[in-house]
Design a protein around this motif. Structure first.
Motif, PDB file in Angstrom:
ATOM      1  N   ASP A  80       7.174 -43.610  28.555  1.00  0.00           N
ATOM      2  CA  ASP A  80       6.489 -44.768  27.984  1.00  0.00           C
ATOM      3  C   ASP A  80       7.359 -45.298  26.846  1.00  0.00           C
ATOM      4  O   ASP A  80       7.551 -44.632  25.833  1.00  0.00           O
ATOM      5  CB  ASP A  80       5.108 -44.350  27.454  1.00  0.00           C
ATOM      6  N   ASN A 115       9.228 -54.935  31.777  1.00  0.00           N
ATOM      7  CA  ASN A 115       7.992 -55.153  31.015  1.00  0.00           C
ATOM      8  C   ASN A 115       6.832 -55.391  31.981  1.00  0.00           C
ATOM      9  O   ASN A 115       6.956 -55.220  33.191  1.00  0.00           O
ATOM     10  CB  ASN A 115       8.170 -56.306  30.021  1.00  0.00           C
ATOM     11  N   GLN A 116       5.686 -55.791  31.461  1.00  0.00           N
ATOM     12  CA  GLN A 116       4.510 -55.957  32.318  1.00  0.00           C
ATOM     13  C   GLN A 116       4.692 -57.059  33.354  1.00  0.00           C
ATOM     14  O   GLN A 116       4.133 -56.986  34.444  1.00  0.00           O
ATOM     15  CB  GLN A 116       3.277 -56.248  31.451  1.00  0.00           C
ATOM     16  N   GLN A 117       5.470 -58.053  33.030  1.00  0.00           N
ATOM     17  CA  GLN A 117       5.661 -59.177  33.953  1.00  0.00           C
ATOM     18  C   GLN A 117       6.772 -58.919  34.964  1.00  0.00           C
ATOM     19  O   GLN A 117       6.686 -59.343  36.119  1.00  0.00           O
ATOM     20  CB  GLN A 117       5.980 -60.453  33.158  1.00  0.00           C
ATOM     21  N   VAL A 162       2.365 -49.740  32.694  1.00  0.00           N
ATOM     22  CA  VAL A 162       1.798 -50.406  33.866  1.00  0.00           C
ATOM     23  C   VAL A 162       2.643 -50.164  35.113  1.00  0.00           C
ATOM     24  O   VAL A 162       2.157 -50.280  36.243  1.00  0.00           O
ATOM     25  CB  VAL A 162       1.647 -51.921  33.584  1.00  0.00           C
ATOM     26  N   ASN A 163       3.911 -49.774  34.916  1.00  0.00           N
ATOM     27  CA  ASN A 163       4.817 -49.579  36.048  1.00  0.00           C
ATOM     28  C   ASN A 163       4.861 -48.139  36.561  1.00  0.00           C
ATOM     29  O   ASN A 163       5.576 -47.850  37.525  1.00  0.00           O
ATOM     30  CB  ASN A 163       6.234 -50.000  35.642  1.00  0.00           C
ATOM     31  N   THR A 173       2.693 -46.036  38.175  1.00  0.00           N
ATOM     32  CA  THR A 173       2.256 -45.743  39.543  1.00  0.00           C
ATOM     33  C   THR A 173       3.250 -46.274  40.561  1.00  0.00           C
ATOM     34  O   THR A 173       3.603 -45.579  41.530  1.00  0.00           O
ATOM     35  CB  THR A 173       0.866 -46.347  39.800  1.00  0.00           C
ATOM     36  N   GLY A 187       8.222 -55.836  35.971  1.00  0.00           N
ATOM     37  CA  GLY A 187       8.375 -54.411  36.232  1.00  0.00           C
ATOM     38  C   GLY A 187       9.266 -54.097  37.416  1.00  0.00           C
ATOM     39  O   GLY A 187       9.938 -53.061  37.447  1.00  0.00           O
ATOM     40  N   ASP A 213       7.222 -50.038  30.584  1.00  0.00           N
ATOM     41  CA  ASP A 213       5.811 -50.197  30.244  1.00  0.00           C
ATOM     42  C   ASP A 213       4.970 -49.309  31.167  1.00  0.00           C
ATOM     43  O   ASP A 213       5.267 -49.197  32.366  1.00  0.00           O
ATOM     44  CB  ASP A 213       5.405 -51.662  30.402  1.00  0.00           C
TER      45      ASP A 213
END
Length: 283
Positions: free
Chosen positions: A80, A35-37, A64-65, A67, A39, A62
């Protein structure tokens, strides 16, 4: 009776690849993690699966991971995990599904676990690790029937799942253990000397030490297990071999490292496995 897990299992499982092989021959692994926290957990599991030889690896995570995934492991594909249709399709097409590293335990994580269990089929293999085990314990979930499932709890997750303190585990029968882990076929109980239990047998690993007390160690192990399940026919032995390889590499690295980072274990996997292949070539 508990036996010692030795290098014999690795030489039995890791085989020379046919010269006309292609990536489809070595399995499709889907990793639902990060998740975002947390990754990094998904990234480490993915790198381990690629380096342990899985043919095609996809990380559902997520966005956010994304890249970081492309930088760390460009060989892996990305989904995603908010795209319900794409995730469903990936679950159905995969040979092995690993869910749990860095997943979290919120409502979205619960939906992901339930969705994965609902879609998993009998010809697939399922590895449940980390947060997904906590989700199972907190929501009274059990592994899907007729799907070969591996549970990889650490000590706290084990107690949540089984309701049994680790101090008493040596006195439990194998049947009681299997009931405690909610229908899983194989249990990898991560501790100082990890125990691998299945319906057929029970092994204890004597390798490993405090140099492995690093965040992400279990995520890397889960990725190796998923990759071995994708490549090798005997699922029980493949799981045992993955557990051995993970700690054997760490033990080698500990000769010149005070702590052994999980990312270093993942990076060294192809080198370790070619050592096994070289031994086979000489036989």
């Amino acid at each position: 009776m508990t036996e010692e897990l030795t290098a014999t299992i690795v030489h039995e499982i890791i085989q020379k690849r046919p010269s006309n092989s292609h990536k489809g021959d070595f399995g499709r692994v889907l990793i639902i993690a990060g998740n975002q926290q947390f990754g990094g957990a998904g990234l480490m599991a993915t790198a381990a699966a690629v380096n342990a030889g899985a043919g095609l690896v996809t990380l559902a995570t997520d966005p956010v991971n994304l890249t970081a995934l492309h930088v760390r492991t460009p060989e892996a594909m990305f989904i995603d995990w908010h795209d319900d249709a794409e995730l469903s399709s990936a679950i159905e097409k995969s040979d092995v599904i690993l869910i749990g590293p860095g997943l979290g335990t919120d409502e979205f994580a619960i939906r992901l676990v339930k969705k994965t269990f609902a879609l998993a089929k009998g010809n697939q293999r399922l590895v449940v690790d980390g947060s997904a085990l906590t989700v199972m314990a907190q929501n009274n979930l059990v592994f899907p029937l007729n799907v070969f499932s591996v549970a990889t709890p650490h000590q706290g997750e084990w107690e949540l799942l089984s309701g049994i303190k680790l101090a008493y585990q040596d006195n439990m029968s194998l049947n009681n253990v299997q009931r405690s882990i909610l229908n899983a076929n194989t249990l990898v109980l991560k501790q100082h000397h990890t125990i691998v239990m299945s319906d057929q047998r029970e092994f204890q690993l004597k390798l490993g030490g405090p140099y492995m007390a690093v965040g992400g160690m279990g995520d890397t192990l889960a990725g190796i297990i998923a990759a071995f399940l994708a490549q090798f026919t005997n699922a029980t032995k493949a799981t045992e071999a993955a557990v051995y390889v993970h700690s054997a590499i760490a033990e080698q690295m500990a000769h010149h490292s005070y702590v052994v980072k999980p990312t270093i274990i993942a990076d060294f996997l192809p080198n370790y496995m070619v050592q096994i292949k070289s031994n086979l070539d000489q036989e």
